[in-house]
Design a protein around this motif. Structure first.
Motif, mmCIF file in Angstrom:
data_model
loop_
_atom_site.group_PDB
_atom_site.id
_atom_site.type_symbol
_atom_site.label_atom_id
_atom_site.label_comp_id
_atom_site.label_asym_id
_atom_site.label_seq_id
_atom_site.Cartn_x
_atom_site.Cartn_y
_atom_site.Cartn_z
ATOM 1 N N GLU A 89 0.816 -1.212 0.000
ATOM 2 C CA GLU A 89 0.000 0.000 0.000
ATOM 3 C C GLU A 89 0.852 1.265 0.000
ATOM 4 N N TYR B 253 1.780 1.883 -3.555
ATOM 5 C CA TYR B 253 0.612 2.356 -4.289
ATOM 6 C C TYR B 253 0.325 3.824 -3.989
ATOM 7 N N ARG B 254 0.377 4.205 -2.723
ATOM 8 C CA ARG B 254 0.079 5.590 -2.363
ATOM 9 C C ARG B 254 1.128 6.544 -2.923
ATOM 10 N N ARG B 255 2.350 6.097 -3.027
ATOM 11 C CA ARG B 255 3.382 6.927 -3.652
ATOM 12 C C ARG B 255 3.077 7.132 -5.134
ATOM 13 N N ILE C 111 0.112 7.216 -6.418
ATOM 14 C CA ILE C 111 -0.999 8.172 -6.457
ATOM 15 C C ILE C 111 -0.474 9.593 -6.306
ATOM 16 N N ASP C 112 0.519 9.795 -5.452
ATOM 17 C CA ASP C 112 1.131 11.123 -5.305
ATOM 18 C C ASP C 112 1.707 11.601 -6.635
ATOM 19 N N GLU D 280 -8.077 6.690 -7.172
ATOM 20 C CA GLU D 280 -8.359 7.390 -5.924
ATOM 21 C C GLU D 280 -8.997 8.755 -6.129
#
Length: 269
Positions: free
Chosen positions: A79, A82-84, A86-87, A98
């Motif tokens: 995760e 993944y969040r990186r 999205i950034d 997202e």
């Protein structure tokens, strides 16, 4: 205006990268990037920088390659990786799973919600007689082991199956709140149906190709078109009045270089 799509750009491949850089300007068109752009942040940023100048809007979903933990950034796993990603999407104004689903209004048939999804897989694209516990051994009987087994960490989930279940549940919940009067274009890296995860040369690779949880999503979520990649086998199929497009480019040996990557852009709407 056109809604176009391409997946599996694999820009670590120099031939792919050079040809993608030569894609012409499509200033009025949107481009769906359906996963497996590359393995690193640099791959994603280069692609968004390059193609963001050529298209009115980019939309992206993650493939398994983007989610790999690499030696250059071992702390980015699961995760967190993944969040990186999205950034990076937000830094380049690229729509992701997202973000609010954009509405495409360029078709004479009327507006359509374009929904970038992230579902992963849970090894359920296997024959009924093969249990989940035996799925990996079943693939190994044909000398198949996906690199994800070593590189795609599901942290903080205990397994990729659990991450997949969480992603599918979150997506189903999200669809309860969007405009039910509009049809959709569903965009996912992985096929939504098991029979579409057909790889003639390596059929047992199917266990890394999706989840049966999405089997009826094309009907439940009013799809006009379903866009996927992952297989490196470009196809157009129809089921229940819905068009299913597999839009992979693939590695340089898997496409005709004299045609250029431009010719592999698939018109969705």
């Amino acid at each position: 205006m056109h809604l176009l799509a391409l997946s599996d750009l694999h820009v670590a491949d120099r031939t792919n990268r050079d040809s993608i850089a030569q894609i012409a300007d499509h200033k009025n068109d949107w481009l769906i990037l359906a996963g497996d752009i590359g393995e690193t942040e640099e791959h994603l940023a280069w692609t968004f920088e390059t193609l963001g100048k050529k298209f009115a809007r980019l939309l992206w979903v993650p493939g398994n390659h983007e989610l790999w933990t690499t030696p250059k950034a071992p702390e980015l796993r699961g995760e967190l990786k993944y969040r990186r990603l999205i950034d990076i999407c937000r830094a380049y104004d690229v729509s992701s799973p997202e973000d609010p689903y954009p509405v495409w209004e360029g078709s004479p048939e009327g507006p359509c919600i374009v929904a970038p999804l992230f579902t992963l897989y849970d090894y359920s694209f296997r024959p009924d007689h093969v249990t989940r516990a035996d799925a990996l051994e079943w693939a190994k009987e044909h000398d198949l082991v996906c690199a994800d087994e070593f590189l795609l960490d599901p942290y903080p989930y205990p397994t990729r199956d659990a991450w997949c279940a969480a992603r599918c549940a979150a997506t189903e919940e999200r669809f309860t709140s969007i405009d039910s009067s509009l049809p959709t274009v569903l965009v996912n890296h992985f096929p939504l149906r098991a029979e579409h995860a057909w790889l003639p040369a390596i059929p047992r690779f199917s266990i890394w190709c999706g989840t049966r949880r999405t089997h009826d999503w094309h009907q439940r979520f009013r799809a006009r078109v379903v866009v996927t990649g992952h297989l490196h086998v470009r196809t157009t199929r129809y089921l229940d009045g819905v068009r299913f497009e597999e839009v992979s480019l693939g590695y340089s040996r898997q496409w005709t270089q004299s045609r250029g990557a431009e010719s592999y852009l698939r018109t969705i709407l």
